[in-house]
Write a protein that holds these residues in place. Structure first.
Motif, short mmCIF file in Angstrom:
data_model
loop_
_atom_site.label_atom_id
_atom_site.label_comp_id
_atom_site.label_asym_id
_atom_site.label_seq_id
_atom_site.Cartn_x
_atom_site.Cartn_y
_atom_site.Cartn_z
N ASP A 18 0.86 -1.18 0.00
CA ASP A 18 0.00 0.00 0.00
C ASP A 18 0.90 1.23 0.00
O ASP A 18 1.72 1.40 0.90
CB ASP A 18 -0.90 -0.02 1.24
N ALA A 20 0.37 4.20 0.75
CA ALA A 20 0.20 5.05 1.94
C ALA A 20 1.10 4.62 3.09
O ALA A 20 1.40 5.42 3.97
CB ALA A 20 -1.26 5.04 2.37
N SER A 21 1.56 3.35 3.12
CA SER A 21 2.44 2.91 4.19
C SER A 21 3.90 2.84 3.80
O SER A 21 4.72 2.35 4.55
CB SER A 21 2.00 1.57 4.77
N SER A 22 4.24 3.37 2.64
CA SER A 22 5.63 3.34 2.20
C SER A 22 6.48 4.33 3.00
O SER A 22 6.10 5.49 3.17
CB SER A 22 5.71 3.71 0.71
N TYR A 40 2.83 -0.92 -6.20
CA TYR A 40 2.09 -0.19 -5.18
C TYR A 40 0.61 -0.16 -5.53
O TYR A 40 0.25 -0.09 -6.70
CB TYR A 40 2.61 1.23 -5.04
N PRO A 45 -1.80 8.78 -1.54
CA PRO A 45 -1.77 9.21 -0.14
C PRO A 45 -1.69 10.73 0.00
O PRO A 45 -0.93 11.40 -0.71
CB PRO A 45 -0.51 8.55 0.43
#
Length: 117
Positions: A18, A20-22, A40, A45
């Motif tokens: 995801d 957004a969690s990178s 991804y 995000p």
């Protein structure tokens, strides 16, 4: 904070997950970010709006879906924004008119058919 002229080019590194969690989203002083052609997924995000030094952002050929977020067009130095070949909405937010530095916007081939096979 410090700024860096060093680009982050993740193109071809085959990162996944995801977006957004990178952890790359914590590197708010980047001027160039290319995550194209990775694995991804998720939505774009809003944390990208904190990367106020970004001049070029490439998020092409990923698995991103949903809306093109208006926060991207508030990045003061953003000159190039490439979002093509995802599953994003074909509607650009009205905030695109606020992007004073933007000289290139590419969002072609969105809303392509998913391969469920």
């Amino acid at each position: 904070g410090e700024t860096t002229d060093s680009p982050y080019d993740g193109n071809g590194t085959r990162s996944y997950g995801d977006l957004a969690s990178s952890p790359i989203l914590q590197a708010t002083s980047l001027r160039y970010l290319d995550l194209s052609t990775n694995y991804y997924y998720g939505t774009i995000p809003t944390a990208l709006a904190d990367m106020t030094m970004l001049e070029e952002l490439y998020l092409e050929d990923l698995e991103l879906e949903g809306d093109i977020i208006p926060e991207l067009f508030g990045l003061p130095k953003l000159e190039k924004l490439y979002l093509g070949m995802n599953y994003l909405s074909s509607v650009l937010p009205e905030e695109v008119g606020n992007a004073k530095s933007l000289v290139a916007l590419r969002a072609q081939h969105n809303y392509r058919e998913r391969d469920n096979g």
